[in-house]
Motif scaffolding. Sequence first.
Motif, mmCIF file in Angstrom:
data_model
loop_
_atom_site.group_PDB
_atom_site.id
_atom_site.type_symbol
_atom_site.label_atom_id
_atom_site.label_comp_id
_atom_site.label_asym_id
_atom_site.label_seq_id
_atom_site.Cartn_x
_atom_site.Cartn_y
_atom_site.Cartn_z
ATOM 1 N N UNK A 135 -25.216 -33.570 37.955
ATOM 2 C CA UNK A 135 -25.999 -34.004 36.800
ATOM 3 C C UNK A 135 -27.446 -33.521 36.872
ATOM 4 N N UNK A 136 -28.059 -33.640 38.038
ATOM 5 C CA UNK A 136 -29.495 -33.389 38.160
ATOM 6 C C UNK A 136 -29.845 -31.912 38.285
ATOM 7 N N UNK A 137 -28.927 -31.104 38.807
ATOM 8 C CA UNK A 137 -29.212 -29.676 39.018
ATOM 9 C C UNK A 137 -28.550 -28.790 37.968
ATOM 10 N N UNK A 138 -27.999 -29.390 36.919
ATOM 11 C CA UNK A 138 -27.346 -28.601 35.871
ATOM 12 C C UNK A 138 -28.358 -27.641 35.244
ATOM 13 N N UNK A 139 -27.982 -26.372 35.151
ATOM 14 C CA UNK A 139 -28.854 -25.378 34.548
ATOM 15 C C UNK A 139 -29.858 -24.743 35.488
ATOM 16 N N UNK A 140 -29.856 -25.133 36.778
ATOM 17 C CA UNK A 140 -30.771 -24.542 37.757
ATOM 18 C C UNK A 140 -30.022 -23.559 38.646
ATOM 19 N N UNK A 141 -30.756 -22.929 39.584
ATOM 20 C CA UNK A 141 -30.094 -22.010 40.505
ATOM 21 C C UNK A 141 -29.293 -22.748 41.571
ATOM 22 N N UNK A 142 -29.361 -24.075 41.569
ATOM 23 C CA UNK A 142 -28.554 -24.888 42.486
ATOM 24 C C UNK A 142 -27.399 -25.578 41.770
ATOM 25 N N UNK A 143 -27.074 -25.115 40.579
ATOM 26 C CA UNK A 143 -26.014 -25.747 39.786
ATOM 27 C C UNK A 143 -24.652 -25.561 40.439
ATOM 28 N N UNK A 144 -23.714 -26.436 40.085
ATOM 29 C CA UNK A 144 -22.333 -26.265 40.508
ATOM 30 C C UNK A 144 -21.476 -25.894 39.308
ATOM 31 N N UNK A 145 -20.430 -25.101 39.546
ATOM 32 C CA UNK A 145 -19.539 -24.677 38.471
ATOM 33 C C UNK A 145 -18.340 -25.599 38.300
ATOM 34 N N UNK A 146 -18.116 -26.491 39.256
ATOM 35 C CA UNK A 146 -17.096 -27.536 39.167
ATOM 36 C C UNK A 146 -17.397 -28.520 40.280
ATOM 37 N N UNK A 147 -16.977 -29.784 40.097
ATOM 38 C CA UNK A 147 -17.311 -30.805 41.085
ATOM 39 C C UNK A 147 -16.125 -31.736 41.296
ATOM 40 N N UNK A 148 -15.842 -32.040 42.560
ATOM 41 C CA UNK A 148 -14.781 -32.988 42.917
ATOM 42 C C UNK A 148 -15.380 -34.053 43.827
ATOM 43 N N UNK A 149 -15.163 -35.322 43.467
ATOM 44 C CA UNK A 149 -15.657 -36.456 44.255
ATOM 45 C C UNK A 149 -14.465 -37.214 44.813
ATOM 46 N N UNK A 150 -14.401 -37.322 46.134
ATOM 47 C CA UNK A 150 -13.279 -37.967 46.812
ATOM 48 C C UNK A 150 -13.775 -39.254 47.473
ATOM 49 N N UNK A 151 -13.137 -40.375 47.157
ATOM 50 C CA UNK A 151 -13.476 -41.676 47.760
ATOM 51 C C UNK A 151 -14.919 -42.073 47.498
ATOM 52 N N UNK A 152 -15.441 -41.710 46.340
ATOM 53 C CA UNK A 152 -16.846 -41.967 46.034
ATOM 54 C C UNK A 152 -17.050 -43.369 45.468
ATOM 55 N N UNK A 153 -18.185 -43.989 45.760
ATOM 56 C CA UNK A 153 -18.539 -45.225 45.066
ATOM 57 C C UNK A 153 -18.963 -44.919 43.636
ATOM 58 N N UNK A 154 -18.740 -45.879 42.744
ATOM 59 C CA UNK A 154 -19.212 -45.732 41.368
ATOM 60 C C UNK A 154 -20.596 -46.335 41.184
ATOM 61 N N UNK A 155 -20.936 -47.324 42.012
ATOM 62 C CA UNK A 155 -22.186 -48.051 41.848
ATOM 63 C C UNK A 155 -22.756 -48.376 43.224
ATOM 64 N N UNK A 156 -24.055 -48.678 43.225
ATOM 65 C CA UNK A 156 -24.757 -48.953 44.472
ATOM 66 C C UNK A 156 -24.609 -50.413 44.903
ATOM 67 N N UNK A 157 -24.940 -50.660 46.169
ATOM 68 C CA UNK A 157 -25.066 -52.000 46.763
ATOM 69 C C UNK A 157 -23.744 -52.755 46.795
ATOM 70 N N UNK A 158 -22.630 -52.047 46.790
ATOM 71 C CA UNK A 158 -21.329 -52.707 46.810
ATOM 72 C C UNK A 158 -21.066 -53.301 48.194
#
Length: 272
Positions: A135-158
């Motif tokens: 989300x934050x690096x979209x359109x920069x030279x550090x952008x990703x062309x696809x993203x996969x999140x495995x076992x990720x939290x959806x929200x903080x402080x869980x």
Amino acid sequence: MTSAAEGRFHMVDVSSLTSVPRRAILRTVDDVRIEAVHEPCTASVTDTAVVVAHGFTGSVDRPALRRAAQALRRHANVVTFSFRGHGGSGGRSTVGDREVLDLAAAVRWARELGHARVVTVGFSMGGSVVLRHAALEKGTDARTDAVAAVSAPARWYYRGTPAMRRVHWVVTRPVGRLVGRYGLATRIDHKAWDPVPLAPFEAVPLIAPTPLLVVHGDRDPYFPVDHPLMLAAAAEAAGTPAELWLEPGMGHAENAAGEELLHRLGTWLARP
């Protein structure tokens, strides 16, 4: 072995990129040293590089990450690295906040090496980082062309599981951080987040049109399935192109990812 400077990156292995692994020390935009390894695809010539973000207390040389990298190398070139505060990298872990800068440095390095297509996959804490990075690096030279999140939290402080209550003890208590440093080889920043970073479910709507894959085990002892469902719902509400894989019997992160899942991930990440 010789070493030489190459742009923003200090190269410590200058062997041929096409035949053997290459190690480097990268510098983030906030001047933290990050160890990284590039390994070529073992199956074919491809212009895709997969940048792999490990979970909390992991590192570039941990067996679970090495196993994942070797499976992914059958589909693409692979870049692994250690987040700040982990392994041979400098700094202290901020448990998912400034780690976005570490991932951005690894993605830039992959592009500097000539890979036309660079994608990211993250496990657990690394899963939250790849979502926020997309989300934050979209359109920069550090952008990703696809993203996969495995076992990720959806929200903080869980803190809804015993495993996460133990993680919070390690992160928030002085004695816990000592355990993290000497028992888990992870150096943790004592400062609280200020400001609180964008939560993963808040980042998901900003990722489009980058393809997104959410993977989660139905026996995850850290984050129950309401986390991936929350991420998928955020994607659907925003029109973000996303897939959700709920894996029967799977536990948590890279330690629980079997060979079959890793090869499915590799196929998804490598597709044009």
